[in-house]
Design a protein around this motif. Structure first.
Motif, PDB file in Angstrom:
ATOM      1  N   ASP A 112      -0.202   3.452   3.496  1.00 48.59           N
ATOM      2  CA  ASP A 112       0.214   3.077   4.860  1.00 48.59           C
ATOM      3  C   ASP A 112       1.367   2.075   4.897  1.00 48.59           C
ATOM      4  O   ASP A 112       1.776   1.642   5.968  1.00 48.59           O
ATOM      5  CB  ASP A 112      -0.976   2.551   5.673  1.00 48.59           C
ATOM      6  CG  ASP A 112      -1.624   1.322   5.053  1.00 48.59           C
ATOM      7  OD1 ASP A 112      -0.950   0.625   4.253  1.00 48.59           O
ATOM      8  OD2 ASP A 112      -2.788   1.042   5.363  1.00 48.59           O
ATOM      9  N   CYS A 141       0.846  -1.191   0.000  1.00 48.53           N
ATOM     10  CA  CYS A 141       0.000   0.000   0.000  1.00 48.53           C
ATOM     11  C   CYS A 141       0.881   1.240   0.000  1.00 48.53           C
ATOM     12  O   CYS A 141       1.777   1.375   0.835  1.00 48.53           O
ATOM     13  CB  CYS A 141      -0.914  -0.016   1.220  1.00 48.53           C
ATOM     14  SG  CYS A 141      -1.973   1.442   1.332  1.00 48.53           S
ATOM     15  N   CYS A 179      -6.016  -2.179  -0.582  1.00 51.23           N
ATOM     16  CA  CYS A 179      -5.420  -2.458   0.720  1.00 51.23           C
ATOM     17  C   CYS A 179      -6.507  -2.900   1.706  1.00 51.23           C
ATOM     18  O   CYS A 179      -7.493  -2.188   1.894  1.00 51.23           O
ATOM     19  CB  CYS A 179      -4.720  -1.207   1.237  1.00 51.23           C
ATOM     20  SG  CYS A 179      -3.991  -1.440   2.882  1.00 51.23           S
ATOM     21  N   CYS A 211      -6.646  -0.005   4.692  1.00 51.71           N
ATOM     22  CA  CYS A 211      -7.189   1.354   4.488  1.00 51.71           C
ATOM     23  C   CYS A 211      -8.056   1.468   3.230  1.00 51.71           C
ATOM     24  O   CYS A 211      -8.571   2.552   2.947  1.00 51.71           O
ATOM     25  CB  CYS A 211      -6.049   2.369   4.439  1.00 51.71           C
ATOM     26  SG  CYS A 211      -5.081   2.311   2.910  1.00 51.71           S
TER      27      CYS A 211
END
Ligand SMILES: [Zn+2]
Length: 149
Positions: free
Chosen positions: A47, A44, A58, A61
């Protein structure tokens, strides 16, 4: 009863390997990279979460801004088992063979896969393995582990 179906064709539900083309999966880059000898996955870009298996979004998130990253080519056997009988249709000729969980070096990922290169009686927890592409007869590719010691 005779069948016109070619013997090399397996029923779809018994095909253990994913369809790899861009028209079949949004993860076709995984297979393209594997064909180049690179085991890879997604990370990702928001993050930094490293995914396995590779994702299109992801799971933490929900961002779809992911980068493709190469994974280490070696690892350590965390656990393994041998298939000595009752193999799935199409794999009867491979018995005995080994499968296991491998912790990749330097990555917090534990991957499941077949382990080739040594009889199962010679494998051990903590043994070293490498990752390599494995070409299927129909042109697709997957990965396998190979015992290094
Ligand atoms: Zn994320």
């Amino acid at each position: 009863m005779p069948s016109d179906r070619p013997k090399e064709k397996r029923p779809f539900l018994l095909d253990f390997f994913p369809l790899e083309g861009p028209e079949q999966t949004r993860l076709s880059r995984f297979f393209d990279r594997l064909r180049e000898g690179r085991l890879s996955t997604t990370r990702c870009s928001k993050d930094g979460e490293l995914h396995w298996p590779p994702r299109t979004a992801c799971p933490r998130c929900h961002s779809e801004e992911l980068d493709w990253v190469d994974l280490p080519e070696t690892g350590t056997i965390y656990a393994f088992s041998a298939v000595l009988g009752g193999a799935p249709l199409g794999l009867e000729g491979d018995v005995p063979f080994s499968v296991g969980l491998v912790d990749l070096d330097g990555a917090s990922l534990r991957l499941f896969g077949r382990i080739d290169g040594r009889p199962w009686t010679d494998l051990k927890v903590g043994g070293r393995v490498g990752v390599e592409p494995y070409a299927l007869e129909d042109g697709r590719v997957f990965y396998r582990f190979r015992a290094l010691e």
